[in-house]
Design a protein around this motif. Structure first.
Motif, PDB file in Angstrom:
ATOM      1  N   PRO A  52     147.587  34.615 135.929  1.00 42.61           N
ATOM      2  CA  PRO A  52     147.900  34.374 134.509  1.00 42.61           C
ATOM      3  C   PRO A  52     147.442  32.991 134.078  1.00 42.61           C
ATOM      4  CG  PRO A  52     149.875  34.145 135.830  1.00 42.61           C
ATOM      5  CD  PRO A  52     148.803  34.650 136.761  1.00 42.61           C
ATOM      6  N   PRO A  53     146.998  32.844 132.837  1.00 44.52           N
ATOM      7  CA  PRO A  53     146.655  31.507 132.325  1.00 44.52           C
ATOM      8  C   PRO A  53     147.916  30.658 132.197  1.00 44.52           C
ATOM      9  CG  PRO A  53     146.621  33.121 130.553  1.00 44.52           C
ATOM     10  CD  PRO A  53     146.815  33.895 131.820  1.00 44.52           C
ATOM     11  N   LEU A  54     147.740  29.355 132.124  1.00 48.09           N
ATOM     12  CA  LEU A  54     148.881  28.443 132.101  1.00 48.09           C
ATOM     13  C   LEU A  54     149.756  28.661 130.876  1.00 48.09           C
ATOM     14  CD1 LEU A  54     150.232  26.214 133.682  1.00 48.09           C
ATOM     15  CD2 LEU A  54     148.818  24.546 132.470  1.00 48.09           C
ATOM     16  N   ARG A  55     149.178  29.092 129.769  1.00 42.19           N
ATOM     17  CA  ARG A  55     149.988  29.303 128.560  1.00 42.19           C
ATOM     18  C   ARG A  55     150.973  30.457 128.742  1.00 42.19           C
ATOM     19  NH1 ARG A  55     144.853  30.915 127.592  1.00 42.19           N
ATOM     20  NH2 ARG A  55     144.513  33.140 127.220  1.00 42.19           N
ATOM     21  N   GLU A  56     150.752  31.321 129.752  1.00 43.64           N
ATOM     22  CA  GLU A  56     151.690  32.393 130.055  1.00 43.64           C
ATOM     23  C   GLU A  56     152.681  31.977 131.143  1.00 43.64           C
ATOM     24  OE1 GLU A  56     149.657  35.994 131.041  1.00 43.64           O
ATOM     25  OE2 GLU A  56     148.445  36.006 129.199  1.00 43.64           O
TER      26      GLU A  56
ATOM     27  N   GLN B 241     157.985  30.035 139.173  1.00 43.59           N
ATOM     28  CA  GLN B 241     158.995  31.062 139.337  1.00 43.59           C
ATOM     29  C   GLN B 241     159.017  32.048 138.182  1.00 43.59           C
ATOM     30  OE1 GLN B 241     160.700  31.537 142.131  1.00 43.59           O
ATOM     31  NE2 GLN B 241     159.545  29.811 142.960  1.00 43.59           N
ATOM     32  N   CYS B 242     158.019  31.970 137.279  1.00 40.62           N
ATOM     33  CA  CYS B 242     157.987  32.951 136.199  1.00 40.62           C
ATOM     34  C   CYS B 242     157.648  34.322 136.793  1.00 40.62           C
ATOM     35  CB  CYS B 242     156.968  32.554 135.131  1.00 40.62           C
ATOM     36  SG  CYS B 242     155.281  32.378 135.717  1.00 40.62           S
ATOM     37  N   ALA B 243     157.966  35.373 136.053  1.00 43.25           N
ATOM     38  CA  ALA B 243     157.860  36.729 136.590  1.00 43.25           C
ATOM     39  C   ALA B 243     156.450  37.064 137.053  1.00 43.25           C
ATOM     40  CB  ALA B 243     158.326  37.737 135.531  1.00 43.25           C
ATOM     41  N   ASN B 244     155.430  36.704 136.252  1.00 37.33           N
ATOM     42  CA  ASN B 244     154.074  37.090 136.648  1.00 37.33           C
ATOM     43  C   ASN B 244     153.581  36.301 137.859  1.00 37.33           C
ATOM     44  OD1 ASN B 244     153.791  34.708 135.236  1.00 37.33           O
ATOM     45  ND2 ASN B 244     152.738  35.613 133.491  1.00 37.33           N
ATOM     46  N   MET B 245     154.090  35.072 138.073  1.00 37.94           N
ATOM     47  CA  MET B 245     153.707  34.339 139.274  1.00 37.94           C
ATOM     48  C   MET B 245     154.425  34.878 140.507  1.00 37.94           C
ATOM     49  SD  MET B 245     151.319  32.269 138.766  1.00 37.94           S
ATOM     50  CE  MET B 245     151.384  31.319 140.276  1.00 37.94           C
ATOM     51  N   ARG B 246     155.651  35.310 140.349  1.00 35.89           N
ATOM     52  CA  ARG B 246     156.351  35.936 141.484  1.00 35.89           C
ATOM     53  C   ARG B 246     155.638  37.207 141.909  1.00 35.89           C
ATOM     54  NH1 ARG B 246     161.083  34.722 138.511  1.00 35.89           N
ATOM     55  NH2 ARG B 246     161.344  36.923 137.980  1.00 35.89           N
ATOM     56  N   LYS B 247     155.175  37.978 140.920  1.00 37.08           N
ATOM     57  CA  LYS B 247     154.435  39.198 141.242  1.00 37.08           C
ATOM     58  C   LYS B 247     153.123  38.869 141.954  1.00 37.08           C
ATOM     59  CE  LYS B 247     152.476  43.410 139.232  1.00 37.08           C
ATOM     60  NZ  LYS B 247     151.219  43.286 140.006  1.00 37.08           N
TER      61      LYS B 247
END
Length: 468
Positions: free
Chosen positions: A313-317, A147-153
């Motif tokens: 995105p990589p997992l660290r992000e 649910q982080c912003a870059n995964m939602r995008k």
């Protein structure tokens, strides 16, 4: 759906009274006082949860190893009913921590016990829905929990691109799940009824990749004893996924470009063109603009492939997604391998948050599977997962300015190296002017090296205004 059944072990007169209460609240109750029969009763009765009464006659030593093995074999979550005086003893604390989902202090408090058992029953339902009865696709696409912003995008972009037939390029580090995104694009597209054909351009030798992609006719070369359909033709009416496209030899890039432009192929050894209807999705971890600048990749092919770009995105992000992903992987592994229910120790949760995950989601999945198999009890520890203090550094607190500075310096160093200290190219790829680049180099005390292509106008560029 998991029935509301409970197995009560080591019952006594008081436990019988509790069993009557549980039946009034909708539980089906079975009792068993012989440890050797617990697993057999579980296979026949199929309880959702177990209640085990612990007392002075059962010490930590008596519970190891036969009874512990019996508890593990039942493959259900157990609630310990334990006298309060025993909870503060180290041996009992270890026992409760490793082998029981929760505990209830004696004497029995009916209201409190119902709440505890309700939580355990809810967990059993989650394990069932997250394990064996989940559709295979749901587990396969577990990497895209988040649910982080870059995964939602990314999810929004996948939905938009999937419905079209245009070419798409997926970029991201190794282990982020590029092929899974490609499969999602196929399954969510009008072509989902057609084949999905994946080709790893880096894994096929250069001498074979043309015949693998385009196929060949009988007698086209030594050993070609019969006609072979190539991967592109095999994907007709479906999707062709070209993984690691950045590693495709330049002399083959022209053939691929022709196919993309004309929609036709020629098998090796044939002069007849064949039309194919294929959607092409590509993926790479290579910085293709830099590869183009270095002469290793055709820019016209890049623009054909990169109509829409999806960056994973990589997992660290995705810091907030690490634990939900790990929990999902653990639940799936426990169900598929028929292991006893397990959970992460608090130390494992902390270690996972601190670890940098250079192998991304693929590494997280592998380490969770390792931990599930290697853990001796119900708790998965950092040591079980192989992410103990040897590879997880202590937290070094930094200010935001320090973090930004380190990231800025690292980006400058990497880009200059990749661009072979060509400042115009480095500034272009960093999205800044050369004047800004010079200012940053001076700020971080990085050598400027030689840039023969820029010598003619360095002075003019240094005099340019610097963006604020």
């Amino acid at each position: 759906m998991q029935k509301k059944r409970i197995l009560i072990a080591n019952a006594c007169a008081e436990t019988t009274r509790i069993a009557t209460l549980l039946k009034k609240h909708g539980w089906e109750v079975q009792t068993e006082n012989h440890p050797d029969r617990l697993a057999q009763v579980c296979r026949q009765f199929k309880p959702a949860v177990g209640l085990f009464r612990l007392d002075d006659t059962l010490t930590g030593h008596h519970l190891a190893p036969p009874l512990r093995a019996a508890l593990a074999e039942t493959q259900i979550d157990w609630i310990a009913a334990v006298p309060r005086r025993l909870i503060d003893l180290p041996a009992w604390q270890t026992l409760l921590y490793e082998w029981f989902y929760d505990y209830h202090t004696l004497p029995y408090d009916p209201e409190r016990l119902l709440v505890t058992l309700g939580r355990a029953y809810g967990r059993a339902l989650l394990n069932q829905n997250g394990g064996e009865q989940v559709e295979p696709q749901t587990l396969e696409y577990a990497d895209f929990i988040g649910q982080c912003a870059n995964m939602r995008k990314l999810k929004d972009d996948i939905r938009k691109v999937a419905s079209t037939g245009i070419s798409a390029m997926i970029t991201g580090e190794s282990g982020t799940g590029k092929e899974m995104v490609a499969r999602l694009l196929h399954e969510m597209s009008p072509r989902k009824g057609g084949p999905f054909v994946a080709v790893n351009c880096a894994a096929i030798p250069g001498t074979l990749i043309q015949s693998e992609l385009f196929g060949y006719e009988r007698g086209a070369f030594t050993g070609a004893n019969q006609r072979k359909i190539g991967r592109i033709e095999a994907a007709d009416t479906g999707t062709l996924f070209l993984d690691e496209i950045g590693d495709l030899a330049r002399d083959l890039q022209a053939n691929l470009l022709r196919f993309l432009q004309e929609g036709t192929i020629e098998r090796v050894g044939s002069a007849v063109s064949k039309e194919v209807d294929v959607r092409v999705i590509s993926a790479t971890h290579v910085n293709l603009p830099l590869a183009i600048a270095a002469g290793n990749f055709r820019d016209d092919l890049f623009y054909r492939l990169n109509v829409c770009n999806l960056r994973i995105p990589p997992l660290r992000e995705r810091q907030e997604d690490i634990i939900p992903l790990a929990e999902r992987f653990l639940t799936g592994c426990v169900a598929r391998q028929k292991l006893p229910p397990k959970r992460f120790a608090s130390e494992a949760l902390t270690a996972m948050q601190r670890y940098t995950w250079p192998g991304n989601v693929r590494e997280l999945q592998n380490r969770v599977y390792q931990g599930a198999v290697m853990s001796a009890g119900r708790q998965v520890t950092p040591l079980d997962m192989g992410i103990d203090d040897k590879i997880v550094p202590e937290i070094a607190w930094q200010t935001l300015d320090e973090v930004r500075g380190l990231a800025e310096r690292g980006a400058l160093q990497r880009t200059l190296t990749l661009c072979r200290y060509n400042y115009s190219l480095a500034a272009q790829n960093l999205g800044i002017s050369r004047a800004t680049l010079y200012r940053l180099l001076d700020k971080h005390q990085l050598g400027t090296g030689d840039d023969p292509d820029d010598e003619a106008d360095i002075d003019a560029d240094k005099g340019a205004s610097v963006p604020g």
